[in-house]
Design a protein around this motif. Structure first.
Motif, PDB file in Angstrom:
ATOM      1  N   GLY A  99      -3.783  -5.658 -10.787  1.00  0.00           N
ATOM      2  CA  GLY A  99      -5.206  -5.860 -11.095  1.00  0.00           C
ATOM      3  C   GLY A  99      -6.096  -5.355  -9.966  1.00  0.00           C
ATOM      4  N   LEU A 100      -5.639  -5.558  -8.739  1.00  0.00           N
ATOM      5  CA  LEU A 100      -6.400  -5.101  -7.581  1.00  0.00           C
ATOM      6  C   LEU A 100      -6.607  -3.585  -7.624  1.00  0.00           C
ATOM      7  CD1 LEU A 100      -7.554  -6.390  -4.999  1.00  0.00           C
ATOM      8  CD2 LEU A 100      -5.360  -5.924  -3.895  1.00  0.00           C
ATOM      9  N   GLN A 101      -5.584  -2.870  -8.048  1.00  0.00           N
ATOM     10  CA  GLN A 101      -5.697  -1.396  -8.084  1.00  0.00           C
ATOM     11  C   GLN A 101      -6.812  -0.977  -9.042  1.00  0.00           C
ATOM     12  OE1 GLN A 101      -3.908  -0.299  -5.662  1.00  0.00           O
ATOM     13  NE2 GLN A 101      -3.033  -2.374  -5.628  1.00  0.00           N
ATOM     14  N   LEU A 102      -6.967  -1.725 -10.143  1.00  0.00           N
ATOM     15  CA  LEU A 102      -7.983  -1.372 -11.138  1.00  0.00           C
ATOM     16  C   LEU A 102      -9.378  -1.798 -10.693  1.00  0.00           C
ATOM     17  CD1 LEU A 102      -5.923  -2.280 -14.327  1.00  0.00           C
ATOM     18  CD2 LEU A 102      -6.308  -0.004 -13.361  1.00  0.00           C
ATOM     19  N   SER A 103      -9.438  -2.537  -9.570  1.00  0.00           N
ATOM     20  CA  SER A 103     -10.748  -2.957  -9.041  1.00  0.00           C
ATOM     21  C   SER A 103     -11.312  -1.934  -8.068  1.00  0.00           C
ATOM     22  CB  SER A 103     -10.612  -4.297  -8.320  1.00  0.00           C
ATOM     23  OG  SER A 103     -10.105  -4.129  -6.992  1.00  0.00           O
ATOM     24  N   TYR A 104     -10.509  -0.964  -7.640  1.00  0.00           N
ATOM     25  CA  TYR A 104     -10.982   0.011  -6.660  1.00  0.00           C
ATOM     26  C   TYR A 104     -11.715   1.153  -7.360  1.00  0.00           C
ATOM     27  CZ  TYR A 104      -7.886  -2.300  -3.318  1.00  0.00           C
ATOM     28  OH  TYR A 104      -7.281  -3.227  -2.515  1.00  0.00           O
ATOM     29  N   SER A 105     -12.728   1.699  -6.702  1.00  0.00           N
ATOM     30  CA  SER A 105     -13.504   2.774  -7.328  1.00  0.00           C
ATOM     31  C   SER A 105     -12.598   3.963  -7.670  1.00  0.00           C
ATOM     32  CB  SER A 105     -14.641   3.205  -6.409  1.00  0.00           C
ATOM     33  OG  SER A 105     -14.122   3.590  -5.151  1.00  0.00           O
ATOM     34  N   TYR A 106     -11.674   4.310  -6.755  1.00  0.00           N
ATOM     35  CA  TYR A 106     -10.896   5.537  -6.967  1.00  0.00           C
ATOM     36  C   TYR A 106      -9.826   5.390  -8.034  1.00  0.00           C
ATOM     37  CZ  TYR A 106      -8.472   2.966  -3.260  1.00  0.00           C
ATOM     38  OH  TYR A 106      -7.908   1.970  -2.505  1.00  0.00           O
ATOM     39  N   PHE A 121      -0.578   4.494 -15.739  1.00  0.00           N
ATOM     40  CA  PHE A 121      -0.737   4.184 -14.307  1.00  0.00           C
ATOM     41  C   PHE A 121      -0.250   2.757 -14.030  1.00  0.00           C
ATOM     42  CE2 PHE A 121      -3.415   2.416 -10.874  1.00  0.00           C
ATOM     43  CZ  PHE A 121      -3.108   3.287  -9.835  1.00  0.00           C
ATOM     44  N   VAL A 122      -0.695   1.834 -14.862  1.00  0.00           N
ATOM     45  CA  VAL A 122      -0.299   0.428 -14.677  1.00  0.00           C
ATOM     46  C   VAL A 122       1.226   0.303 -14.737  1.00  0.00           C
ATOM     47  CG1 VAL A 122      -0.309  -1.836 -15.837  1.00  0.00           C
ATOM     48  CG2 VAL A 122      -2.459  -0.615 -15.428  1.00  0.00           C
ATOM     49  N   GLU A 123       1.839   0.968 -15.679  1.00  0.00           N
ATOM     50  CA  GLU A 123       3.301   0.895 -15.808  1.00  0.00           C
ATOM     51  C   GLU A 123       3.996   1.513 -14.612  1.00  0.00           C
ATOM     52  OE1 GLU A 123       3.741  -1.710 -18.006  1.00  0.00           O
ATOM     53  OE2 GLU A 123       5.657  -0.803 -17.399  1.00  0.00           O
ATOM     54  N   ALA A 124       3.474   2.631 -14.142  1.00  0.00           N
ATOM     55  CA  ALA A 124       4.080   3.303 -12.982  1.00  0.00           C
ATOM     56  C   ALA A 124       3.957   2.428 -11.735  1.00  0.00           C
ATOM     57  CB  ALA A 124       3.412   4.661 -12.764  1.00  0.00           C
ATOM     58  N   VAL A 125       2.796   1.788 -11.564  1.00  0.00           N
ATOM     59  CA  VAL A 125       2.611   0.901 -10.402  1.00  0.00           C
ATOM     60  C   VAL A 125       3.580  -0.282 -10.521  1.00  0.00           C
ATOM     61  CG1 VAL A 125       1.012  -0.668  -9.240  1.00  0.00           C
ATOM     62  CG2 VAL A 125       0.201   1.559 -10.011  1.00  0.00           C
ATOM     63  N   GLU A 153       0.801  -1.234   0.000  1.00  0.00           N
ATOM     64  CA  GLU A 153       0.000   0.000   0.000  1.00  0.00           C
ATOM     65  C   GLU A 153       0.837   1.290   0.000  1.00  0.00           C
ATOM     66  OE1 GLU A 153      -2.827   0.965  -0.715  1.00  0.00           O
ATOM     67  OE2 GLU A 153      -2.992   2.916   0.256  1.00  0.00           O
ATOM     68  N   PRO A 154       1.895   1.410   0.848  1.00  0.00           N
ATOM     69  CA  PRO A 154       2.641   2.693   0.821  1.00  0.00           C
ATOM     70  C   PRO A 154       3.233   2.982  -0.560  1.00  0.00           C
ATOM     71  CG  PRO A 154       3.259   1.362   2.730  1.00  0.00           C
ATOM     72  CD  PRO A 154       2.404   0.492   1.866  1.00  0.00           C
ATOM     73  N   VAL A 155       3.675   1.938  -1.250  1.00  0.00           N
ATOM     74  CA  VAL A 155       4.270   2.117  -2.581  1.00  0.00           C
ATOM     75  C   VAL A 155       3.204   2.555  -3.581  1.00  0.00           C
ATOM     76  CG1 VAL A 155       5.419   0.902  -4.485  1.00  0.00           C
ATOM     77  CG2 VAL A 155       6.041   0.384  -2.107  1.00  0.00           C
ATOM     78  N   VAL A 156       2.068   1.872  -3.576  1.00  0.00           N
ATOM     79  CA  VAL A 156       1.026   2.184  -4.559  1.00  0.00           C
ATOM     80  C   VAL A 156       0.391   3.538  -4.251  1.00  0.00           C
ATOM     81  CG1 VAL A 156      -1.153   1.417  -5.582  1.00  0.00           C
ATOM     82  CG2 VAL A 156       0.594  -0.264  -5.008  1.00  0.00           C
ATOM     83  N   ARG A 157       0.315   3.877  -2.963  1.00  0.00           N
ATOM     84  CA  ARG A 157      -0.296   5.165  -2.620  1.00  0.00           C
ATOM     85  C   ARG A 157       0.479   6.326  -3.248  1.00  0.00           C
ATOM     86  NH1 ARG A 157       0.197   5.891   2.981  1.00  0.00           N
ATOM     87  NH2 ARG A 157      -1.309   4.242   3.264  1.00  0.00           N
ATOM     88  N   ARG A 158       1.804   6.190  -3.274  1.00  0.00           N
ATOM     89  CA  ARG A 158       2.606   7.268  -3.879  1.00  0.00           C
ATOM     90  C   ARG A 158       2.277   7.425  -5.367  1.00  0.00           C
ATOM     91  NH1 ARG A 158       6.520   5.522  -0.129  1.00  0.00           N
ATOM     92  NH2 ARG A 158       7.513   4.060  -1.555  1.00  0.00           N
ATOM     93  N   VAL A 159       2.056   6.294  -6.033  1.00  0.00           N
ATOM     94  CA  VAL A 159       1.702   6.374  -7.466  1.00  0.00           C
ATOM     95  C   VAL A 159       0.304   6.977  -7.627  1.00  0.00           C
ATOM     96  CG1 VAL A 159       1.430   5.079  -9.622  1.00  0.00           C
ATOM     97  CG2 VAL A 159       3.135   4.342  -7.928  1.00  0.00           C
ATOM     98  N   ARG A 160      -0.614   6.576  -6.764  1.00  0.00           N
ATOM     99  CA  ARG A 160      -1.962   7.172  -6.839  1.00  0.00           C
ATOM    100  C   ARG A 160      -1.888   8.669  -6.637  1.00  0.00           C
ATOM    101  NH1 ARG A 160      -3.777   2.848  -3.435  1.00  0.00           N
ATOM    102  NH2 ARG A 160      -4.164   4.326  -1.755  1.00  0.00           N
ATOM    103  N   ASP A 161      -1.028   9.101  -5.698  1.00  0.00           N
ATOM    104  CA  ASP A 161      -0.863  10.550  -5.466  1.00  0.00           C
ATOM    105  C   ASP A 161      -0.374  11.228  -6.743  1.00  0.00           C
ATOM    106  OD1 ASP A 161      -1.736  10.579  -2.892  1.00  0.00           O
ATOM    107  OD2 ASP A 161       0.262  10.380  -1.990  1.00  0.00           O
TER     108      ASP A 161
END
Ligand SMILES: C[S@@+](CC[C@H](N)C(=O)[O-])C[C@H]1O[C@@H](n2cnc3c(N)ncnc32)[C@H](O)[C@@H]1O
Length: 260
Positions: free
Chosen positions: A205-212, A225-229, A147-155
Protein backbone atom coordinates in the motif's frame (compact mmCIF):
# COMPACT_ATOMS: atom_id res chain seq x y z
CA UNK A 1 5.50 11.29 -17.75
CA UNK A 2 5.15 14.83 -16.33
CA UNK A 3 2.19 15.29 -14.01
CA UNK A 4 0.50 18.62 -13.25
CA UNK A 5 0.65 19.92 -9.68
CA UNK A 6 -2.87 18.66 -8.92
CA UNK A 7 -2.16 15.21 -10.32
CA UNK A 8 1.24 14.36 -8.84
CA UNK A 9 -0.40 11.80 -6.59
CA UNK A 10 -3.15 10.59 -8.97
CA UNK A 11 -5.13 7.85 -7.21
CA UNK A 12 -2.69 7.75 -4.26
CA UNK A 13 -4.82 9.55 -1.65
CA UNK A 14 -6.55 6.51 -0.05
CA UNK A 15 -3.24 4.63 0.11
CA UNK A 16 -1.52 7.72 1.48
CA UNK A 17 -4.11 8.13 4.23
CA UNK A 18 -3.99 4.46 5.19
CA UNK A 19 -0.34 3.50 4.85
CA UNK A 20 1.92 6.56 5.20
CA UNK A 21 3.22 6.88 8.72
CA UNK A 22 1.74 9.57 10.96
CA UNK A 23 4.15 11.86 12.71
CA UNK A 24 3.40 10.71 16.25
CA UNK A 25 2.10 12.70 19.22
CA UNK A 26 5.43 14.23 20.34
CA UNK A 27 5.99 15.88 16.94
CA UNK A 28 2.43 17.26 16.87
CA UNK A 29 2.82 18.44 20.46
CA UNK A 30 6.03 20.22 19.47
CA UNK A 31 4.16 22.06 16.68
CA UNK A 32 1.24 22.93 18.97
CA UNK A 33 3.56 24.39 21.60
CA UNK A 34 5.46 26.34 18.93
CA UNK A 35 2.34 27.86 17.36
CA UNK A 36 0.19 28.43 20.46
CA UNK A 37 -3.48 27.63 20.97
CA UNK A 38 -4.79 30.98 19.72
CA UNK A 39 -3.15 30.71 16.33
CA UNK A 40 -4.36 30.13 12.79
CA UNK A 41 -1.94 27.78 11.01
CA UNK A 42 -1.59 27.21 7.28
CA UNK A 43 -0.83 23.54 6.51
CA UNK A 44 0.54 23.90 2.97
CA UNK A 45 0.49 20.66 0.99
CA UNK A 46 -1.70 19.13 3.69
CA UNK A 47 -2.39 15.86 1.84
CA UNK A 48 -5.07 13.89 3.72
CA UNK A 49 -4.56 15.96 6.87
CA UNK A 50 -1.62 14.07 8.39
CA UNK A 51 -0.74 17.18 10.38
CA UNK A 52 -3.89 19.29 9.95
CA UNK A 53 -6.23 16.84 11.70
CA UNK A 54 -4.28 16.25 14.94
CA UNK A 55 -3.06 19.87 15.02
CA UNK A 56 -6.60 21.24 14.68
CA UNK A 57 -7.35 19.99 18.20
CA UNK A 58 -4.53 22.12 19.56
CA UNK A 59 -4.82 25.48 17.75
CA UNK A 60 -7.68 27.84 16.90
CA UNK A 61 -7.88 26.98 13.22
CA UNK A 62 -5.96 25.13 10.50
CA UNK A 63 -6.17 26.20 6.86
CA UNK A 64 -5.52 22.88 5.14
CA UNK A 65 -4.41 23.65 1.57
CA UNK A 66 -3.58 21.20 -1.20
CA UNK A 67 -3.87 21.20 -5.01
CA UNK A 68 -5.06 17.58 -5.10
CA UNK A 69 -8.87 17.17 -4.75
CA UNK A 70 -8.51 13.49 -3.87
CA UNK A 71 -6.20 14.32 -0.95
CA UNK A 72 -8.62 16.99 0.30
CA UNK A 73 -11.56 14.58 0.02
CA UNK A 74 -9.66 11.97 2.01
CA UNK A 75 -8.81 14.58 4.64
CA UNK A 76 -12.44 15.69 4.95
CA UNK A 77 -13.50 12.05 5.32
CA UNK A 78 -10.91 11.33 8.03
CA UNK A 79 -11.65 14.53 9.93
CA UNK A 80 -15.37 13.69 10.03
CA UNK A 81 -17.26 16.17 12.12
CA UNK A 82 -14.16 17.53 13.84
CA UNK A 83 -14.15 21.33 13.63
CA UNK A 84 -11.26 23.72 13.38
CA UNK A 85 -10.14 22.90 9.82
CA UNK A 86 -10.90 24.67 6.57
CA UNK A 87 -10.04 22.47 3.57
CA UNK A 88 -9.02 24.66 0.64
CA UNK A 89 -7.93 23.74 -2.86
CA UNK A 90 -4.82 25.76 -3.61
CA UNK A 91 -1.07 25.56 -3.71
CA UNK A 92 2.16 27.43 -3.08
CA UNK A 93 1.35 29.92 -5.84
CA UNK A 94 -2.04 30.96 -4.41
CA UNK A 95 -1.02 32.05 -0.89
CA UNK A 96 -2.42 35.54 -1.37
CA UNK A 97 -5.92 34.17 -1.93
CA UNK A 98 -6.02 32.70 1.58
CA UNK A 99 -7.49 34.21 4.74
CA UNK A 100 -4.82 35.57 7.14
CA UNK A 101 -2.71 33.05 9.06
CA UNK A 102 -0.10 33.29 11.83
CA UNK A 103 2.19 30.35 11.08
CA UNK A 104 2.87 27.80 8.34
CA UNK A 105 3.62 24.10 8.50
CA UNK A 106 4.67 21.94 5.55
CA UNK A 107 4.85 18.18 5.99
CA UNK A 108 6.86 16.40 3.29
CA UNK A 109 5.66 19.02 0.79
CA UNK A 110 8.24 21.84 0.59
CA UNK A 111 10.30 19.95 -2.03
CA UNK A 112 7.39 20.27 -4.48
CA UNK A 113 7.53 24.06 -4.40
CA UNK A 114 9.63 26.92 -5.68
CA UNK A 115 11.06 27.20 -2.19
CA UNK A 116 12.69 30.64 -2.33
CA UNK A 117 9.60 32.19 -3.93
CA UNK A 118 7.39 30.67 -1.22
CA UNK A 119 9.59 31.99 1.60
CA UNK A 120 9.74 35.47 0.05
CA UNK A 121 5.95 35.53 -0.17
CA UNK A 122 5.55 34.21 3.37
CA UNK A 123 7.82 37.02 4.56
CA UNK A 124 5.19 39.44 3.25
CA UNK A 125 2.22 37.50 4.59
CA UNK A 126 3.27 36.28 8.05
CA UNK A 127 3.15 38.50 11.14
CA UNK A 128 6.49 39.34 12.81
CA UNK A 129 6.32 36.36 15.19
CA UNK A 130 5.27 33.95 12.39
CA UNK A 131 7.01 30.57 12.26
CA UNK A 132 7.67 28.38 9.21
CA UNK A 133 7.83 24.73 10.28
CA UNK A 134 8.95 21.82 8.09
CA UNK A 135 8.10 18.28 9.13
CA UNK A 136 9.46 15.14 7.51
CA UNK A 137 12.09 12.46 7.55
CA UNK A 138 15.62 13.44 8.49
CA UNK A 139 18.33 13.38 5.85
CA UNK A 140 19.86 10.47 7.74
CA UNK A 141 16.58 8.54 7.93
CA UNK A 142 17.49 4.84 7.79
CA UNK A 143 16.53 3.18 4.50
CA UNK A 144 13.30 1.19 4.62
CA UNK A 145 14.25 -2.49 5.03
CA UNK A 146 12.28 -3.48 1.89
CA UNK A 147 13.57 -0.63 -0.32
CA UNK A 148 16.28 -2.53 -2.30
CA UNK A 149 13.73 -5.23 -3.19
CA UNK A 150 10.98 -2.81 -4.22
CA UNK A 151 13.41 -0.59 -6.12
CA UNK A 152 14.21 -3.47 -8.46
CA UNK A 153 10.50 -3.88 -9.23
CA UNK A 154 10.12 -0.15 -9.80
CA UNK A 155 13.05 -0.34 -12.22
CA UNK A 156 11.33 -3.17 -14.10
CA UNK A 157 8.21 -1.03 -14.42
CA UNK A 158 10.22 2.13 -15.14
CA UNK A 159 8.49 4.08 -12.37
CA UNK A 160 11.56 5.06 -10.42
CA UNK A 161 11.76 8.75 -11.22
CA UNK A 162 11.47 11.15 -8.30
CA UNK A 163 9.67 14.25 -9.56
CA UNK A 164 10.16 17.10 -7.12
CA UNK A 165 10.03 20.78 -8.12
CA UNK A 166 12.57 21.91 -10.66
CA UNK A 167 14.27 24.23 -8.13
CA UNK A 168 14.84 21.31 -5.75
CA UNK A 169 16.18 19.08 -8.50
CA UNK A 170 18.29 21.76 -10.16
CA UNK A 171 20.10 22.98 -7.05
CA UNK A 172 20.04 19.86 -4.84
CA UNK A 173 20.03 22.30 -1.90
CA UNK A 174 18.69 20.97 1.35
CA UNK A 175 15.74 22.70 2.96
CA UNK A 176 17.81 24.00 5.87
CA UNK A 177 20.25 25.66 3.47
CA UNK A 178 17.38 27.36 1.66
CA UNK A 179 15.90 28.51 4.97
CA UNK A 180 19.21 29.73 6.37
CA UNK A 181 19.59 32.15 3.46
CA UNK A 182 15.95 33.30 3.59
CA UNK A 183 14.21 35.87 5.84
CA UNK A 184 13.46 32.91 8.17
CA UNK A 185 17.08 32.18 9.01
CA UNK A 186 16.88 31.32 12.72
CA UNK A 187 16.54 27.55 12.78
CA UNK A 188 15.77 25.06 15.46
CA UNK A 189 15.30 21.31 15.05
CA UNK A 190 14.02 18.35 17.02
CA UNK A 191 13.96 14.65 16.16
CA UNK A 192 11.43 11.99 17.11
CA UNK A 193 12.19 8.32 16.54
CA UNK A 194 9.60 5.58 16.17
CA UNK A 195 9.75 1.84 15.47
CA UNK A 196 6.79 0.81 13.34
CA UNK A 197 5.67 -2.71 12.37
CA UNK A 198 4.69 -3.33 8.73
CA UNK A 199 3.00 -6.32 7.13
CA UNK A 200 2.93 -7.22 3.44
CA UNK A 201 -0.24 -5.26 2.64
CA UNK A 202 1.16 -2.17 4.37
CA UNK A 203 4.42 -2.28 2.38
CA UNK A 204 2.51 -2.73 -0.89
CA UNK A 205 0.00 0.00 0.00
CA UNK A 206 2.87 2.34 0.79
CA UNK A 207 4.23 1.95 -2.74
CA UNK A 208 0.89 3.12 -4.16
CA UNK A 209 1.05 6.21 -1.92
CA UNK A 210 4.21 7.54 -3.58
CA UNK A 211 3.94 10.02 -6.45
CA UNK A 212 6.29 8.02 -8.69
CA UNK A 213 4.39 4.73 -8.28
CA UNK A 214 0.90 6.19 -7.70
CA UNK A 215 -1.97 4.39 -9.45
CA UNK A 216 -2.15 7.12 -12.13
CA UNK A 217 1.52 6.56 -13.06
CA UNK A 218 1.03 2.79 -13.28
CA UNK A 219 -2.27 2.95 -15.14
CA UNK A 220 -3.35 -0.46 -16.46
CA UNK A 221 -0.16 -2.00 -15.01
CA UNK A 222 -1.19 -1.39 -11.41
CA UNK A 223 -2.29 -4.97 -10.62
CA UNK A 224 0.81 -6.42 -12.33
CA UNK A 225 2.99 -4.05 -10.29
CA UNK A 226 1.27 -5.02 -7.04
CA UNK A 227 1.74 -8.71 -7.83
CA UNK A 228 5.39 -8.25 -8.75
CA UNK A 229 6.06 -6.33 -5.53
CA UNK A 230 4.24 -8.99 -3.51
CA UNK A 231 6.25 -11.83 -5.07
CA UNK A 232 9.58 -10.02 -4.66
CA UNK A 233 8.90 -9.11 -1.04
CA UNK A 234 7.88 -12.64 -0.06
CA UNK A 235 10.89 -14.12 -1.85
CA UNK A 236 13.16 -11.83 0.16
CA UNK A 237 11.32 -12.20 3.46
CA UNK A 238 8.81 -15.11 3.66
CA UNK A 239 7.54 -13.93 7.07
CA UNK A 240 5.94 -10.90 5.39
CA UNK A 241 6.75 -8.80 8.47
CA UNK A 242 9.13 -5.91 8.84
CA UNK A 243 10.03 -3.25 11.36
CA UNK A 244 10.87 0.19 10.14
CA UNK A 245 12.65 2.90 12.12
CA UNK A 246 11.48 6.41 11.26
CA UNK A 247 13.02 9.63 12.51
CA UNK A 248 10.78 12.66 12.08
CA UNK A 249 12.40 16.04 12.03
CA UNK A 250 10.53 19.17 13.07
CA UNK A 251 12.52 22.09 11.70
CA UNK A 252 11.28 25.52 12.76
CA UNK A 253 12.41 28.76 11.15
CA UNK A 254 11.90 32.30 12.43
CA UNK A 255 13.07 35.74 11.42
CA UNK A 256 16.03 37.10 13.40
CA UNK A 257 15.01 39.38 16.28
CA UNK A 258 15.04 43.05 15.30
CA UNK A 259 17.63 45.20 17.01
CA UNK A 260 15.92 47.80 19.28
C1 LIG B 1 3.93 13.83 0.36
S1 LIG B 1 2.40 14.70 0.45
C2 LIG B 1 2.43 15.33 2.14
C3 LIG B 1 1.09 15.33 2.82
C4 LIG B 1 1.10 15.74 4.28
N1 LIG B 1 1.50 17.12 4.44
C5 LIG B 1 2.00 14.85 5.11
O1 LIG B 1 2.87 15.39 5.80
O2 LIG B 1 1.81 13.65 5.11
C6 LIG B 1 2.77 16.15 -0.47
C7 LIG B 1 1.55 16.99 -0.76
O3 LIG B 1 1.99 18.22 -1.33
C8 LIG B 1 1.05 18.59 -2.30
N2 LIG B 1 1.68 19.55 -3.22
C9 LIG B 1 2.39 19.29 -4.35
N3 LIG B 1 2.78 20.43 -4.93
C10 LIG B 1 2.35 21.45 -4.15
C11 LIG B 1 2.46 22.87 -4.22
N4 LIG B 1 3.12 23.48 -5.19
N5 LIG B 1 1.85 23.59 -3.25
C12 LIG B 1 1.19 23.00 -2.24
N6 LIG B 1 1.08 21.64 -2.12
C13 LIG B 1 1.65 20.88 -3.05
C14 LIG B 1 0.63 17.29 -2.95
O4 LIG B 1 -0.63 17.39 -3.60
C15 LIG B 1 0.60 16.34 -1.75
O5 LIG B 1 -0.67 16.22 -1.19
Amino acid sequence: MVASVDDLFGGAAPYYAKYRSRYGDPAIEHLAMTFGQDSTVLDLGCGPGTIAIPLSRRVRQVLAVDPDEEMLAEGRRLAGKAGGIRWIKGDSTTLRDLPPFDHVVMGRSFHWMDRRAVLAELDELLPPHGVVALVGPTREDPQEPWEPVVRRVRDEFAVNTFTASSSFQATGEHHDEVLATSPFSVLDRAHYEEHLPYDLDAVIGLQLSYSYSAPARLGARKEAFVEAVRRALLAANPSGRWERVTVTEVLTARRPPRSP
